[in-house]
Write an enzyme that holds these catalytic residues in place. Structure first.
Site, PDB file in Angstrom:
ATOM      1  N   HIS A 102       0.924  -0.910   0.039  1.00 59.95           N
ATOM      2  CA  HIS A 102      -0.110   0.018  -0.071  1.00 59.95           C
ATOM      3  C   HIS A 102       0.791   1.182  -0.153  1.00 59.95           C
ATOM      4  CE1 HIS A 102      -3.637   2.392   1.385  1.00 59.95           C
ATOM      5  NE2 HIS A 102      -2.433   3.157   1.954  1.00 59.95           N
ATOM      6  N   GLU A 103       1.761   1.270   0.852  1.00 63.16           N
ATOM      7  CA  GLU A 103       2.558   2.595   0.996  1.00 63.16           C
ATOM      8  C   GLU A 103       3.377   2.660  -0.019  1.00 63.16           C
ATOM      9  OE1 GLU A 103       1.760   4.779   2.973  1.00 63.16           O
ATOM     10  OE2 GLU A 103       0.382   3.622   4.186  1.00 63.16           O
TER      11      GLU A 103
ATOM     12  N   HIS B  29       3.205   6.893  -6.842  1.00 61.06           N
ATOM     13  CA  HIS B  29       2.711   7.790  -7.285  1.00 61.06           C
ATOM     14  C   HIS B  29       3.625   9.210  -7.273  1.00 61.06           C
ATOM     15  CE1 HIS B  29      -1.648  10.153  -6.959  1.00 61.06           C
ATOM     16  NE2 HIS B  29      -0.695  10.629  -8.195  1.00 61.06           N
TER      17      HIS B  29
ATOM     18  N   HIS C  71       1.643   4.471  -2.825  1.00 57.70           N
ATOM     19  CA  HIS C  71       2.040   5.738  -2.827  1.00 57.70           C
ATOM     20  C   HIS C  71       3.309   6.455  -3.393  1.00 57.70           C
ATOM     21  CE1 HIS C  71      -1.569   7.030  -0.544  1.00 57.70           C
ATOM     22  NE2 HIS C  71      -1.416   6.159   0.236  1.00 57.70           N
TER      23      HIS C  71
END
Length: 700
Positions: free
Chosen positions: A490-491, A497, A494
């Site tokens: 998940h991190e 991104h 990010h």
């Protein structure tokens, strides 16, 4: 989660060079003489921050004055682009400070934050309440059709115009003064909330000196507790803390019910105790001030003010989504509670299921139903292999590679640094990974930037993933639970991104997007983390190196919907509590403790489940930038489930065409266009909620 930390981040963060006479011995004021101009962490001392902050404020004030006094007619170039270029030194200092203050704080850094916060808030207000500056921005905004602006430039212009209006530029003088007072007070209260929570979390120790009280706990958990005891000068004992890698396994496995109750109550009462760290009054004041701020700016409540800038647009749209999921999930949670109670009764337990029992008995029930043992599963998730799995997925999708660098300064000795390269070998950026808990680090997991990407400022991204996973002990590596493996992915999403951003202007680059869009790149990565095809690649036994057996993968897949009622209700109750606080229209102080209880009773939260974040430790909304925004994870879940379905529909979860489209329209574009338009360009249609409801077992 992505933890958003705000001081003031006005423009970009280029590595602005100052002459040596100005820089003196302060490394923050000089050009960073490091590979890729990453921060020279080992040279930066706490004494450097305040002078650097103040010099940065001084420089930006001069830059703003130059924009305001420009005799030429306002244009995008001489006003908006000039604003984007302003404050580079201040941003550089700020990004470094806020990251270290969250991940490696101390009393000195806390004192610096408390001293500089009012100055930064006043500086920020001074920009957004500058009438002459706003007049120039307004003229550019109103005459934008006369300039040949790109879509990105139009979004940047809109960002500035909206920021000035939302920052109070249209208010009467008295209201402007009141707004500055509110902003300053809120900033300090947020700092105090976070400081109190960290103190509360670090203050508690469950010390065990009788080996019988360790019954049920896996060997790795026991070893970690022994290591913690040793670190605290209690060798020969076992210490458990309120940090997730310690408390959650204890609640899941410890046979001693009294000790489970003790540590659980310590966890949920953080910030509620009769001491100097109590957060209830802070919450009451913050909710009141936010309601007053919203009214000053023309909104009925703070939720309306916040959500107007998000994809959802209105609180009504948020409630529609949250209530739909809540009403579907609550009956599931009640059925799960009844099933756990039957297990307790069957084992001869003469008590009613309580919140400190849920994880313990659900673990037993999962073993009974699916033959699944979390301890067995974790043997296949050594941290290094999980990280390599995330890198593998990124490489398969986007062709990028990650090379560990041992020649870069590190933000902490536990951290690692990786150079990220594109498929053609060109440099993309730097990824730091800081995975282990420590008393100086905030709880949870997040991604932040030490430097965001910007073509205008010629800056490549430097980002960090911060987590709190169990440290290696003795000869045992850091072994993650399946949920923790998903957290790492998940991190990392990010981070992608931020790393794959290809934007010109810093204010819209990378993760500078609507809050309910920013979780799409992170949450979609969890789909790959859990996919059987990917599990076969990275889930490998830490001792033998053998891949996870197909039979175990099948069990994980079969148990996909297990305990989903609990998971959804625990989360959604927090989202609805957040919305309730920020839908208050009366500016009078509330009794926050009574309000929390009334809200949770009203929505029907069952007593066997505690809201995921009780108010005094709900740092997302009182210390983290997610006020009236905790719902965004669910909003983005609709997007990520639908987006991953786009890959699945092709029969190839690494479909090159879809991967290229996701990188081009989602990861690289930041906030350069309307998020729904970007999503539709990737997907070819608006997102459907059906894939999410199916994934959660809520589709009838």
């Amino acid at each position: 989660m992505k933890k958003i930390i705000y001081l003031i981040c006005f423009a970009g963060i280029a590595m602005q060079a100052c002459n040596e006479k100005t820089a003196g011995d302060n490394p923050l004021l000089a050009k960073f003489d490091t590979p890729f101009q990453v921060p020279p962490f080992e040279k930066i001392h706490n004494a450097h921050y305040l002078p650097a902050f103040r010099e940065g404020i001084k420089q930006q004030q001069k830059e703003i004055e130059a924009i305001v006094t420009n005799s030429e007619a306002p244009t995008f170039a001489n006003t908006i682009e000039a604003l984007e270029k302003s404050g580079q030194l201040l941003d550089r200092v700020n990004y470094i400070f806020i990251n270290l203050q969250e991940a490696n704080t101390n009393d000195s850094l806390k004192a610096i934050a408390e001293e500089i916060m009012p100055e930064l808030t006043a500086h920020n207000d001074g920009i957004y309440l500058n009438e002459q500056l706003f007049e120039r921005v307004k003229k550019v905004y109103e005459a934008q059709d006369k300039e040949n602006l790109t879509t990105e430039q139009k979004m940047v212009l809109k960002h500035y115009y909206d920021s000035f209006v939302r920052g109070g530029a249209n208010l009467a003088p008295a209201d402007k003064e009141r707004l500055t007072q509110i902003n300053s007070r809120l900033a300090l209260l947020s700092l105090q909330f976070g400081s109190n929570l960290l103190k509360e979390t670090n203050a508690y120790r469950l010390v065990i000196d009788n080996e019988k009280d360790l019954s049920g706990l896996p060997e790795g958990v026991i070893s970690a507790a022994a290591e913690t005891a040793k670190d605290n000068g209690m060798e020969g004992k076992w210490v458990f803390t309120l940090h997730n890698p310690s408390i959650m396994p204890f609640l899941q496995y410890a046979d001693n019910r009294d000790l489970r109750e003790q540590i659980y109550k310590a966890y949920i009462n953080r910030g509620s105790n009769p001491n100097g760290n109590n957060n209830w009054d802070i919450i009451s004041e913050m909710v009141s001030l936010r309601a007053e701020k919203a009214k000053l700016l023309g909104y009925p409540d703070y939720a309306s003010y916040v959500i107007a800038n998000n994809m959802a647009k209105t609180p009504e749209a948020v409630y529609d989504l949250c209530n739909q999921i809540w009403e579907a999930a609550l009956p599931n949670a009640k059925r799960e509670a009844a099933e756990l109670q039957k297990l307790i009764d069957r084992e001869g337990g003469n008590f009613k299921l309580a919140p400190w029992d849920w994880r313990y008995y659900s673990e037993k029930l999962k073993k009974e139903k699916y033959g699944l043992d979390e301890t067995e599963i974790s043997q296949y998730f050594p941290l290094e292999k999980v990280r390599e799995g995330a890198f593998y997925v990124a490489n398969k999708l986007y062709g990028i590679t990650f090379e560990q660098r041992n020649d870069l300064p590190l933000p902490h000795p536990d951290a690692l640094a990786f150079e990220v390269k594109d498929a053609d070998g060109s440099h993309i950026g730097i990824l730091y990974a800081d995975y282990f808990p420590r008393p100086s680090k905030g709880g949870g997991a997040w991604m932040e930037a030490f430097r965001p990407q910007s073509a205008l400022l010629n800056s490549t991204p430097v980002v960090v993933n911060v987590c709190n996973f169990t440290k290696p002990t003795g000869g045992t590596p850091s072994l993650l639970t399946f949920d923790e493996a998903c957290t790492l992915f998940h991190e990392f999403g990010h981070a992608l991104h931020g790393l794959l951003s290809k934007c010109t202007y810093p204010s819209v680059s990378g993760t500078s997007v609507a809050n309910d869009f920013v979780e799409l790149p992170s949450q979609i990565m969890e789909n790959w983390a859990a996919d059987p095809e990917v599990l076969k690649v990275y889930a490998r036994h830490w001792k033998t190196g053998e891949p996870m057996p197909q039979a175990l993968i099948d069990k994980i897949q079969a148990s996909r919907l297990f305990n989903q009622g609990f998971t959804v209700v625990e989360f959604m109750s927090a989202a609805l509590l957040d919305m309730a606080y920020h839908s208050i229209q009366d500016t009078a102080r509330i009794d926050a403790q009574a309000f929390e209880k009334e809200t949770l009773d009203r929505i029907g939260l069952i007593p066997e489940i505690t809201v995921r974040y009780r108010s005094p430790y709900f740092s997302h909304i009182f210390d983290g930038g997610y006020a009236a925004g905790y719902y965004v994870y669910t909003w983005a879940e609709v997007l990520d489930a639908d987006a991953f379905a786009a890959f699945k529909e092709t029969g190839d979860i690494f479909n090159p065409e879809k991967a290229h489209a996701f990188r081009d329209y989602i990861l690289s574009r930041g906030g350069t266009d309307d998020p729904m338009k970007l999503y539709q360009e990737f997907r070819g249609k608006e997102p459907s909620i059906a894939p999410l409801l199916k994934r959660k077992g809520l589709l009838k």
